[in-house]
Write a protein that holds these residues in place. Structure first.
Motif, PDB file in Angstrom:
ATOM      1  N   GLU A  39       0.820  -1.417   0.088  1.00  0.00           N
ATOM      2  CA  GLU A  39      -0.032   0.062  -0.112  1.00  0.00           C
ATOM      3  C   GLU A  39       0.932   1.340   0.074  1.00  0.00           C
ATOM      4  O   GLU A  39       0.468   2.232  -0.591  1.00  0.00           O
ATOM      5  CB  GLU A  39      -0.967  -0.039   1.175  1.00  0.00           C
ATOM      6  CG  GLU A  39      -1.829   1.023   1.123  1.00  0.00           C
ATOM      7  CD  GLU A  39      -2.920   0.940   2.443  1.00  0.00           C
ATOM      8  OE1 GLU A  39      -3.590   2.203   2.855  1.00  0.00           O
ATOM      9  OE2 GLU A  39      -2.649  -0.007   3.320  1.00  0.00           O
ATOM     10  N   GLN A  40       1.972   1.258   0.807  1.00  0.00           N
ATOM     11  CA  GLN A  40       2.899   2.455   0.703  1.00  0.00           C
ATOM     12  C   GLN A  40       3.640   2.685  -0.527  1.00  0.00           C
ATOM     13  O   GLN A  40       3.784   3.661  -0.873  1.00  0.00           O
ATOM     14  CB  GLN A  40       3.912   2.167   1.967  1.00  0.00           C
ATOM     15  CG  GLN A  40       4.593   3.308   2.415  1.00  0.00           C
ATOM     16  CD  GLN A  40       5.493   3.088   3.510  1.00  0.00           C
ATOM     17  OE1 GLN A  40       6.143   1.954   3.699  1.00  0.00           O
ATOM     18  NE2 GLN A  40       6.027   4.241   4.265  1.00  0.00           N
ATOM     19  N   LYS A  42       2.564   1.777  -3.386  1.00  0.00           N
ATOM     20  CA  LYS A  42       1.568   2.331  -4.309  1.00  0.00           C
ATOM     21  C   LYS A  42       1.565   3.813  -4.206  1.00  0.00           C
ATOM     22  O   LYS A  42       1.345   4.505  -5.385  1.00  0.00           O
ATOM     23  CB  LYS A  42       0.147   1.638  -4.147  1.00  0.00           C
ATOM     24  CG  LYS A  42      -0.851   1.883  -5.403  1.00  0.00           C
ATOM     25  CD  LYS A  42      -2.043   0.982  -4.992  1.00  0.00           C
ATOM     26  CE  LYS A  42      -3.302   1.446  -5.971  1.00  0.00           C
ATOM     27  NZ  LYS A  42      -2.798   1.228  -7.297  1.00  0.00           N
ATOM     28  N   GLU A  43       1.328   4.164  -2.947  1.00  0.00           N
ATOM     29  CA  GLU A  43       1.028   5.584  -2.725  1.00  0.00           C
ATOM     30  C   GLU A  43       2.252   6.510  -3.086  1.00  0.00           C
ATOM     31  O   GLU A  43       1.945   7.597  -3.748  1.00  0.00           O
ATOM     32  CB  GLU A  43       0.587   5.739  -1.230  1.00  0.00           C
ATOM     33  CG  GLU A  43       0.397   7.191  -0.921  1.00  0.00           C
ATOM     34  CD  GLU A  43       0.365   7.464   0.833  1.00  0.00           C
ATOM     35  OE1 GLU A  43       0.261   8.731   1.134  1.00  0.00           O
ATOM     36  OE2 GLU A  43       0.181   6.616   1.512  1.00  0.00           O
ATOM     37  N   GLU A  46       2.426   6.499  -6.945  1.00  0.00           N
ATOM     38  CA  GLU A  46       1.300   6.826  -7.707  1.00  0.00           C
ATOM     39  C   GLU A  46       0.867   8.366  -7.082  1.00  0.00           C
ATOM     40  O   GLU A  46       0.710   9.152  -8.269  1.00  0.00           O
ATOM     41  CB  GLU A  46       0.106   6.075  -7.624  1.00  0.00           C
ATOM     42  CG  GLU A  46       0.369   4.678  -8.422  1.00  0.00           C
ATOM     43  CD  GLU A  46      -0.812   3.886  -8.360  1.00  0.00           C
ATOM     44  OE1 GLU A  46      -1.793   4.178  -7.728  1.00  0.00           O
ATOM     45  OE2 GLU A  46      -0.778   2.421  -8.824  1.00  0.00           O
ATOM     46  N   LYS A  47       0.807   8.590  -6.085  1.00  0.00           N
ATOM     47  CA  LYS A  47       0.559   9.981  -5.510  1.00  0.00           C
ATOM     48  C   LYS A  47       1.507  10.741  -5.195  1.00  0.00           C
ATOM     49  O   LYS A  47       1.598  11.942  -4.939  1.00  0.00           O
ATOM     50  CB  LYS A  47      -0.572   9.641  -4.282  1.00  0.00           C
ATOM     51  CG  LYS A  47      -1.744   8.846  -4.770  1.00  0.00           C
ATOM     52  CD  LYS A  47      -2.575   8.986  -3.455  1.00  0.00           C
ATOM     53  CE  LYS A  47      -3.984   8.144  -3.807  1.00  0.00           C
ATOM     54  NZ  LYS A  47      -5.000   8.250  -2.391  1.00  0.00           N
ATOM     55  N   THR A  49       3.313  10.542  -2.255  1.00  0.00           N
ATOM     56  CA  THR A  49       2.817  11.109  -0.913  1.00  0.00           C
ATOM     57  C   THR A  49       2.986   9.875  -0.096  1.00  0.00           C
ATOM     58  O   THR A  49       3.247   8.963  -0.345  1.00  0.00           O
ATOM     59  CB  THR A  49       1.256  11.625  -0.590  1.00  0.00           C
ATOM     60  OG1 THR A  49       0.693  10.571  -0.877  1.00  0.00           O
ATOM     61  CG2 THR A  49       1.354  12.721  -1.417  1.00  0.00           C
ATOM     62  N   ASN A  50       3.295  10.261   1.369  1.00  0.00           N
ATOM     63  CA  ASN A  50       3.745   9.103   2.295  1.00  0.00           C
ATOM     64  C   ASN A  50       2.697   9.670   3.646  1.00  0.00           C
ATOM     65  O   ASN A  50       3.465   9.907   4.586  1.00  0.00           O
ATOM     66  CB  ASN A  50       4.879   9.107   2.455  1.00  0.00           C
ATOM     67  CG  ASN A  50       5.277   7.706   3.228  1.00  0.00           C
ATOM     68  OD1 ASN A  50       4.695   6.787   3.481  1.00  0.00           O
ATOM     69  ND2 ASN A  50       6.557   7.765   3.668  1.00  0.00           N
ATOM     70  N   GLU A  51       1.423   9.851   3.534  1.00  0.00           N
ATOM     71  CA  GLU A  51       0.773  10.248   4.540  1.00  0.00           C
ATOM     72  C   GLU A  51       0.771  10.054   5.775  1.00  0.00           C
ATOM     73  O   GLU A  51       0.360  10.733   6.852  1.00  0.00           O
ATOM     74  CB  GLU A  51      -0.896  10.703   4.160  1.00  0.00           C
ATOM     75  CG  GLU A  51      -1.077  11.684   2.992  1.00  0.00           C
ATOM     76  CD  GLU A  51      -0.851  13.003   3.486  1.00  0.00           C
ATOM     77  OE1 GLU A  51      -1.152  13.246   4.839  1.00  0.00           O
ATOM     78  OE2 GLU A  51      -0.324  13.852   2.679  1.00  0.00           O
TER      79      GLU A  51
END
Length: 346
Positions: A39-40, A42-43, A46-47, A49-51
């Motif tokens: 999940e991390q 992919k974020e 793609e985005k 970010t690492n919120e």
């Protein structure tokens, strides 16, 4: 002549690992960030970010995150460990198999702060135990007064790169240096690692004092006498006492004991407010290194026959559910001492 681009693998996509990876990309290096979280990855890919770790920050598009350790390390000139202390050894073991397969010898760096539980070994010792010299060109410790959130904001930050081989420390200095991040070299690996690890214990104590509404006098007293204990233990292990007056000593102690960015400080603050340690750990969502380090320091101090009263008080609070105010009173009513002591005296 323009410097050749370096290939760097960063192991660990938490707050510190991901921000250091971002800095290295911005400095013109080719960087691959390794995580075990699909999940991390992919974020980040793609985005950008690492919120969960760093809010409202956009990572460079050139930063590639992978779940494949071999892919991350292929062709790497440097491999940076930025992972929790408890997984340093197993990840080093995985890395060794990859290095053998790829037949490369990168410079290894670690930016983690702690001691291995049970063995009480420094993290560079753990890594070099698992990865023999034929599979590494050097071992460098990267430590100092730094918060990922502030480096992300390009605040002025100074860090130490420590290695017994000064050329390796200079190589790490070169890949990280820029207008907001300044790196100093040091050959006292023991002192730099001890300072980076043990300040987390004192930071939990500083948070406790804040949670209990103590003032600046108490916090200054804790940091000053905490530094004395860090120095006492470090010198007993072979460190240069002057290191503790530098970035990885007093510098790291100040930043960790005074900032809400510090997970250790936040843990202590909540303890001071009356919250239970188990609940704090569960709600933090990230590793609080000072808790395990306190246990290691307590055991190591006993083994070396050192007097570490603050460390002992913190151990009693964290592991024996001792009353915090009673532990503070015990510290304050100890027999009078001279402030200026030799490092081998209590």
């Amino acid at each position: 002549m323009k410097e050749m681009t370096k290939k760097i693998a960063v192991l660990g996509a938490g707050s510190w690992g991901s921000i250091l990876a971002s800095v290295l990309v911005e400095n013109g290096n080719q960087v691959m960030l390794w995580t075990n979280s699909e999940e991390q990855a992919k974020e980040l890919n793609e985005k950008h970010t690492n919120e969960h770790y760093i809010h409202d920050y956009t990572y460079p598009k050139e930063l590639i995150t992978t779940l494949d350790l071999k892919e991350a390390v292929t062709g790497a000139d440097f491999v940076l460990f930025a992972i929790p202390t408890k997984v340093i050894r197993p990840v080093a073991q995985q890395l060794l198999e990859v290095l053998k397969e790829l037949s490369i010898k990168p410079i290894l760096i670690h930016a983690s702060k702690g001691l291995e539980l049970g063995t009480h070994k420094r993290l560079s010792q753990v890594i070099t135990e698992e990865i023999p010299e034929e599979y590494r060109s050097g071992m460098v410790v990267f430590s100092g007064p730094s918060h990922a959130e502030e480096v992300a904001n390009k605040d002025i930050t100074l860090i130490t790169a420590a290695s017994q081989n000064l050329d390796n420390a200079r190589a790490v200095q070169k890949i990280f240096m820029n207008k907001y991040l300044r790196i100093y070299t040091n050959t006292d690996v023991i002192g730099v690692e001890v300072g980076g690890a043990f300040k987390n214990i004192i930071a939990i104590g500083a948070g406790i004092l804040h949670g209990l509404k103590y003032g600046d006098d108490a916090k200054a007293a804790l940091m000053t006498r905490g530094l004395a204990e860090i120095s006492r233990l470090g010198v007993a292990l072979g460190a240069d006492p002057s290191t503790f007056m530098g970035l990885s000593g007093v510098g790291d102690l100040i930043v960790t004991c005074t900032s809400v960015h510090s997970r250790n400080w936040r843990c202590g603050n909540q303890l001071g407010e009356g919250k239970k340690l188990d609940d704090i750990i569960q709600n933090m969502g990230m590793v609080i290194e000072g808790i395990n380090t306190c246990k290691a320091a307590y055991e190591l101090g006993n083994q070396l026959n050192l007097t570490l009263p603050i460390c002992h008080a913190m151990y009693n609070v964290l592991y024996n559910d001792a009353d915090i105010q009673e532990e503070i009173e015990k510290l304050m009513t100890r027999p009078g001492k001279s402030e200026i002591e030799k490092y081998d005296e209590c």
